[in-house]
Design a protein around this motif. Structure first.
Motif, PDB file in Angstrom:
ATOM      1  N   ALA A  67       3.904  -4.649  -9.276  1.00  0.00           N
ATOM      2  CA  ALA A  67       4.761  -4.122 -10.349  1.00  0.00           C
ATOM      3  C   ALA A  67       3.922  -3.704 -11.540  1.00  0.00           C
ATOM      4  N   ASP A  68       4.420  -2.713 -12.272  1.00  0.00           N
ATOM      5  CA  ASP A  68       3.810  -2.306 -13.531  1.00  0.00           C
ATOM      6  C   ASP A  68       3.869  -3.476 -14.505  1.00  0.00           C
ATOM      7  N   GLY A  69       2.742  -3.758 -15.188  1.00  0.00           N
ATOM      8  CA  GLY A  69       2.679  -4.909 -16.074  1.00  0.00           C
ATOM      9  C   GLY A  69       3.745  -4.933 -17.152  1.00  0.00           C
ATOM     10  N   TYR A 105      19.711  -9.767 -11.552  1.00  0.00           N
ATOM     11  CA  TYR A 105      19.854  -8.367 -11.149  1.00  0.00           C
ATOM     12  C   TYR A 105      21.272  -7.918 -11.485  1.00  0.00           C
ATOM     13  N   GLY A 106      21.359  -6.724 -12.006  1.00  0.00           N
ATOM     14  CA  GLY A 106      22.601  -6.244 -12.599  1.00  0.00           C
ATOM     15  C   GLY A 106      22.426  -6.245 -14.103  1.00  0.00           C
ATOM     16  N   GLU A 107      22.037  -7.399 -14.675  1.00  0.00           N
ATOM     17  CA  GLU A 107      21.567  -7.383 -16.062  1.00  0.00           C
ATOM     18  C   GLU A 107      20.337  -6.494 -16.138  1.00  0.00           C
ATOM     19  N   TYR A 108      19.472  -6.635 -15.140  1.00  0.00           N
ATOM     20  CA  TYR A 108      18.308  -5.767 -15.028  1.00  0.00           C
ATOM     21  C   TYR A 108      18.469  -4.919 -13.775  1.00  0.00           C
ATOM     22  N   SER A 109      18.384  -3.600 -13.937  1.00  0.00           N
ATOM     23  CA  SER A 109      18.512  -2.676 -12.810  1.00  0.00           C
ATOM     24  C   SER A 109      17.375  -1.671 -12.767  1.00  0.00           C
ATOM     25  N   GLY A 110      16.273  -2.017 -13.414  1.00  0.00           N
ATOM     26  CA  GLY A 110      15.124  -1.115 -13.423  1.00  0.00           C
ATOM     27  C   GLY A 110      15.072  -0.286 -14.680  1.00  0.00           C
ATOM     28  N   PRO A 111      13.963   0.416 -14.902  1.00  0.00           N
ATOM     29  CA  PRO A 111      13.829   1.254 -16.097  1.00  0.00           C
ATOM     30  C   PRO A 111      14.789   2.427 -16.071  1.00  0.00           C
ATOM     31  N   THR A 112      15.063   2.980 -17.230  1.00  0.00           N
ATOM     32  CA  THR A 112      15.959   4.132 -17.342  1.00  0.00           C
ATOM     33  C   THR A 112      15.452   5.281 -16.480  1.00  0.00           C
ATOM     34  N   GLY A 113      16.362   5.857 -15.697  1.00  0.00           N
ATOM     35  CA  GLY A 113      16.008   7.013 -14.886  1.00  0.00           C
ATOM     36  C   GLY A 113      15.484   6.689 -13.509  1.00  0.00           C
ATOM     37  N   PHE A 133      14.405   0.516  -4.871  1.00  0.00           N
ATOM     38  CA  PHE A 133      14.009  -0.870  -4.637  1.00  0.00           C
ATOM     39  C   PHE A 133      15.206  -1.806  -4.518  1.00  0.00           C
ATOM     40  N   TYR A 134      16.410  -1.289  -4.708  1.00  0.00           N
ATOM     41  CA  TYR A 134      17.580  -2.161  -4.783  1.00  0.00           C
ATOM     42  C   TYR A 134      17.728  -3.053  -3.553  1.00  0.00           C
ATOM     43  N   GLN A 138       0.838  -1.203   0.000  1.00  0.00           N
ATOM     44  CA  GLN A 138       0.000   0.000   0.000  1.00  0.00           C
ATOM     45  C   GLN A 138       0.869   1.248   0.000  1.00  0.00           C
ATOM     46  N   SER A 139       0.498   2.194  -0.843  1.00  0.00           N
ATOM     47  CA  SER A 139       1.291   3.416  -0.945  1.00  0.00           C
ATOM     48  C   SER A 139       1.157   4.237   0.333  1.00  0.00           C
ATOM     49  N   PRO A 140       2.262   4.695   0.900  1.00  0.00           N
ATOM     50  CA  PRO A 140       2.175   5.586   2.061  1.00  0.00           C
ATOM     51  C   PRO A 140       1.468   6.902   1.759  1.00  0.00           C
ATOM     52  N   LEU A 141       1.363   7.250   0.479  1.00  0.00           N
ATOM     53  CA  LEU A 141       0.748   8.523   0.094  1.00  0.00           C
ATOM     54  C   LEU A 141      -0.760   8.434  -0.090  1.00  0.00           C
ATOM     55  N   ASN A 142      -1.271   7.201  -0.305  1.00  0.00           N
ATOM     56  CA  ASN A 142      -2.697   7.043  -0.605  1.00  0.00           C
ATOM     57  C   ASN A 142      -3.100   5.599  -0.330  1.00  0.00           C
ATOM     58  N   SER A 143      -3.981   5.408   0.647  1.00  0.00           N
ATOM     59  CA  SER A 143      -4.368   4.057   1.062  1.00  0.00           C
ATOM     60  C   SER A 143      -5.148   3.304  -0.010  1.00  0.00           C
ATOM     61  N   ASN A 144      -5.559   3.973  -1.066  1.00  0.00           N
ATOM     62  CA  ASN A 144      -6.293   3.313  -2.144  1.00  0.00           C
ATOM     63  C   ASN A 144      -5.384   2.910  -3.302  1.00  0.00           C
ATOM     64  N   GLN A 145      -4.071   3.061  -3.120  1.00  0.00           N
ATOM     65  CA  GLN A 145      -3.133   2.744  -4.186  1.00  0.00           C
ATOM     66  C   GLN A 145      -2.028   1.840  -3.655  1.00  0.00           C
ATOM     67  N   VAL A 146      -1.352   1.166  -4.583  1.00  0.00           N
ATOM     68  CA  VAL A 146      -0.180   0.370  -4.246  1.00  0.00           C
ATOM     69  C   VAL A 146       1.064   1.061  -4.780  1.00  0.00           C
ATOM     70  N   TRP A 147       2.193   0.765  -4.143  1.00  0.00           N
ATOM     71  CA  TRP A 147       3.479   1.298  -4.591  1.00  0.00           C
ATOM     72  C   TRP A 147       4.155   0.240  -5.454  1.00  0.00           C
ATOM     73  N   LEU A 148       4.590   0.633  -6.662  1.00  0.00           N
ATOM     74  CA  LEU A 148       5.141  -0.307  -7.625  1.00  0.00           C
ATOM     75  C   LEU A 148       6.654  -0.381  -7.541  1.00  0.00           C
ATOM     76  N   VAL A 149       7.165  -1.607  -7.446  1.00  0.00           N
ATOM     77  CA  VAL A 149       8.598  -1.818  -7.500  1.00  0.00           C
ATOM     78  C   VAL A 149       9.080  -1.477  -8.910  1.00  0.00           C
ATOM     79  N   TYR A 150      10.358  -1.185  -9.061  1.00  0.00           N
ATOM     80  CA  TYR A 150      11.012  -0.871 -10.337  1.00  0.00           C
ATOM     81  C   TYR A 150      10.631   0.507 -10.885  1.00  0.00           C
ATOM     82  N   THR A 151       9.340   0.750 -11.157  1.00  0.00           N
ATOM     83  CA  THR A 151       8.954   2.039 -11.725  1.00  0.00           C
ATOM     84  C   THR A 151       8.774   3.114 -10.662  1.00  0.00           C
TER      85      THR A 151
END
Length: 653
Positions: free
Chosen positions: A455-457, A468-476, A481-482, A373-386
């Motif tokens: 996670a974002d689909g 991990y290392g080959e994949y380190s998340g989206p650009t920017g 989440f590391y 659950q997102s700390p900013l909004n109880s009606n949302q989830v926090w997504l890893v990576y993005t």
């Protein structure tokens, strides 16, 4: 086989009154863009039941082997006044009698067939056959003829819907001579334009989402003007959304000669935090001569009573605000142990079959809605990576990786771990129903919440099964989440026999070994557990009755994989004992230097910025100044001595 058109049907029924002849009247296998308007149209005697028939789709590709890939019973479907039964995607107009997921029908060379029988007669991979066959159509979109599939179904011609984009605007239609025309689709009506021509009605609103307290103007539109004043009814109920959530008329009248009508619905602001909801505009029984152009129109209702947490997001972490809910003595058995004995003692705690519970993969959806659950909004989830939040309602329920939806990400990819779900996993049976599990229950890693994140689909698909290392998340991304994913991997390799984390990048087909250990160690060290991760650990403990020890005691990682391998682990002091240590950091706020006093006299100090990045580290001597010269801001100080590991917030001016 011979194809009958409508007149031939009547002759067939007269001759054999015990069973209605059914034929494939029209097929649109390839529609624009996302294939969300494809359909199959069947034709039989008007107002006749299709009980006793099954529709089967065959895959003519080399991998498909001319075998079934989808089958469903036609029981319960009844032809309309023109003898038509429409089966297709939700965006087909009029609304199909049976809804298929988008992109269900393959483009070809493939086939669809009607049999007398049941869907259980055609499990996936059943070879095409003429046994009990009623009608079949072999088709393609500019593909070579599949002569074997034609022979298996007793057909002589494979019909081409078109290619190079043409197929997306065509359909294959049976004509009065028993042949086929490829022309503009005509779903829901006879191919020659005869019969009853229906007036279609659809519902719409100007927005797809509204806030509680707002008004929704719902517009209703018919294809042609109505000849008589006509009333349509509808409902808005959907799951938790009901009549207590709105006021307004759930019927609309369209005056004679008009083609539009509208009603106003007022959403009630109940001031309860019940989460975002969705109303569903669903038509009631259609007046004679009308069909639904759309139905079950979803509109999002945003709950403005959401709550926020006292702690920060992974992008703006806080520390020491969320306390561990571990029971007293939970880790006592690992004290003074080292090497294999330490690993075994940890596994005995977190895989104890008399305590630890396994939930289903479907239960994970509810667990993630709470744990992520997102700390900013109880009606949302926090997504890893993005590193973003997304409404809990936007969970992906179908295959693929749809934009704007979230799904369940295995930090240790399933293909690399060798665990998959079973039929039982598709049932969300709640927190109080569980399965006994142990260290050898590797299949349960599929639904272990410590190993799954919201996670974002599309990003989940991009990650695929890379190390991990080959994949380190989206650009920017900022790498918030590391440490989280590192500690998740470390947990799994201790929790389950058969999983390992290794240095380097083993082949992506390697099962039971994931890399890169060295990168994951760096991620763990530079992104220490924060309040968000501790809350997550507490939530999962409430469901599974086990904890991730590397969140509770992050230094354990060093004793198993890092700089302290071979040394005896000493459990940290309890909360009350820690208070007695009289460790202090001053001045705070600081302006270039701090001093640490601790009874242990010496230790190590680490400073992290609010993104979890290590910005300073050194040894310290109790009472001696530490010159850090950091820019102004908020930092986290981690102090490690022989007896304690403590984190504090530091303000630099």
């Amino acid at each position: 086989m011979k194809h009958f058109y409508f007149v031939a049907f009547l002759i067939s029924i007269c001759c054999n009154p015990l069973i209605a002849q059914v034929t494939i009247n029209e097929l649109d296998a390839d529609t624009p863009s996302t294939d969300d308007q494809e359909f199959i149209e069947l034709l039989t005697t008007p107002e006749t039941s299709l009980d006793g028939y099954v529709l089967v789709l065959f895959n003519g590709s080399s991998s498909g082997g001319d075998s079934s890939y989808f089958a469903f019973d036609l029981d319960g479907l009844v032809a309309d006044v023109n003898g038509i039964v429409l089966i297709g995607s939700n965006n087909v107009v009029p609304v199909p009698d049976f809804i298929l997921f988008d992109n269900t029908i393959q483009n070809g060379a493939d086939a669809i067939a009607i049999y007398q029988g049941d869907e259980q007669d055609f499990p996936e991979g059943t070879l095409a056959t003429t046994a009990n066959l009623v009608d079949a159509l072999v088709y393609d979109t500019n593909d070579s003829d599949d002569t074997n599939l034609l022979n298996l179904l007793g057909e002589t011609a494979q019909i081409n819907e078109g290619g190079n984009g043409a197929s997306s605007s065509n359909s294959i239609q049976l004509n009065s001579t028993g042949g086929y025309d490829v022309t503009t689709p005509t779903p829901g009506q006879l191919n020659d334009g005869s019969g009853v021509v229906f007036n279609f009605i659809g519902a719409s609103a100007s927005q797809t989402a509204y806030n509680e307290g707002e008004e929704i103007i719902i517009n209703f539109t018919t294809t042609t003007a109505v000849t008589n004043t006509t009333e349509f009814t509808f409902t808005l109920d959907n799951a938790g959304f009901n009549s207590a959530d709105f006021t307004g008329e759930t019927s609309v009248t369209i005056a004679a000669g008009a083609s539009t009508g509208q009603t106003t619905i007022t959403l009630i602001d109940d001031q309860d935090d019940e989460g975002d909801e969705e109303l569903k505009i669903t038509f009631g029984e259609m007046p004679e001569g009308f069909k639904r152009a759309n139905d079950n129109v979803i509109i999002r209702i945003i709950d403005n009573d959401f709550t926020t947490a006292s702690y920060g997001t992974p992008l703006a972490p806080t520390y020491d605000q969320v306390e561990s809910t571990q029971p007293d003595g939970y880790y006592d058995s690992i004290d003074t142990l080292a090497d294999d004995a330490l690993v075994q003692a940890l596994q005995d705690i977190i895989a104890d079959p008399s305590i630890v519970r396994a939930q289903t993969y479907s239960d994970i959806i509810d667990i993630l809605k709470e744990a992520d659950q997102s700390p900013l909004n109880s009606n949302q989830v926090w997504l890893v990576y993005t590193e973003q939040q997304r409404p809990k309602l936007d969970f992906q329920t179908s295959g693929g990786s749809n934009e704007g939806l979230w799904n369940r990400e295995h930090t240790y990819p399933r293909s690399r771990g060798g665990f998959n779900d079973i039929e039982y996993d598709q049932v969300a049976d709640g927190i109080d129903i569980f399965t006994t599990t142990k260290a050898d229950s590797l299949r349960h890693a599929n639904s272990d919440a410590h190993a799954l994140r919201a996670a974002d689909g599309p990003e989940n698909s991009s990650r695929s099964n890379q190390d991990y290392g080959e994949y380190s998340g989206p650009t920017g991304n900022q790498g918030s989440f590391y440490g989280d994913v590192a500690r998740s991997i470390f947990f799994l390799t201790i929790r389950y026999n058969g999983l390992d984390v290794v240095s380097g990048n083993p082949a992506n087909t390697t099962v039971g070994a994931l890399g890169d250990l060295d990168i994951l160690l760096d991620w763990h060290r530079n992104d220490p557990p924060d309040d968000y991760e501790m809350n997550r650990n507490n939530v999962i403990y409430n469901w599974q009755f086990n904890r991730n020890p590397f969140i509770d005691m992050p230094d354990l990682v060093e004793y198993i994989w890092g700089t302290n391998v071979g040394e005896q682990w000493t459990n940290p002091l309890g909360v009350e004992d820690n208070k007695l240590s009289d460790m202090t950091i001053y001045p705070n706020p600081s302006s270039g230097a701090i001093t640490i006093t601790a009874p242990q006299e010496t230790g190590k100090v680490f400073l992290f910025d609010t993104l979890g990045r290590e910005v300073y580290k050194d040894n310290f001597q109790s009472g001696s100044p530490i010159i850090h010269n950091l820019p102004s801001g908020v930092y986290i100080v981690k102090v490690m001595t022989s007896a304690t590991a403590t984190t504090r917030k530091l303000i630099v001016r």
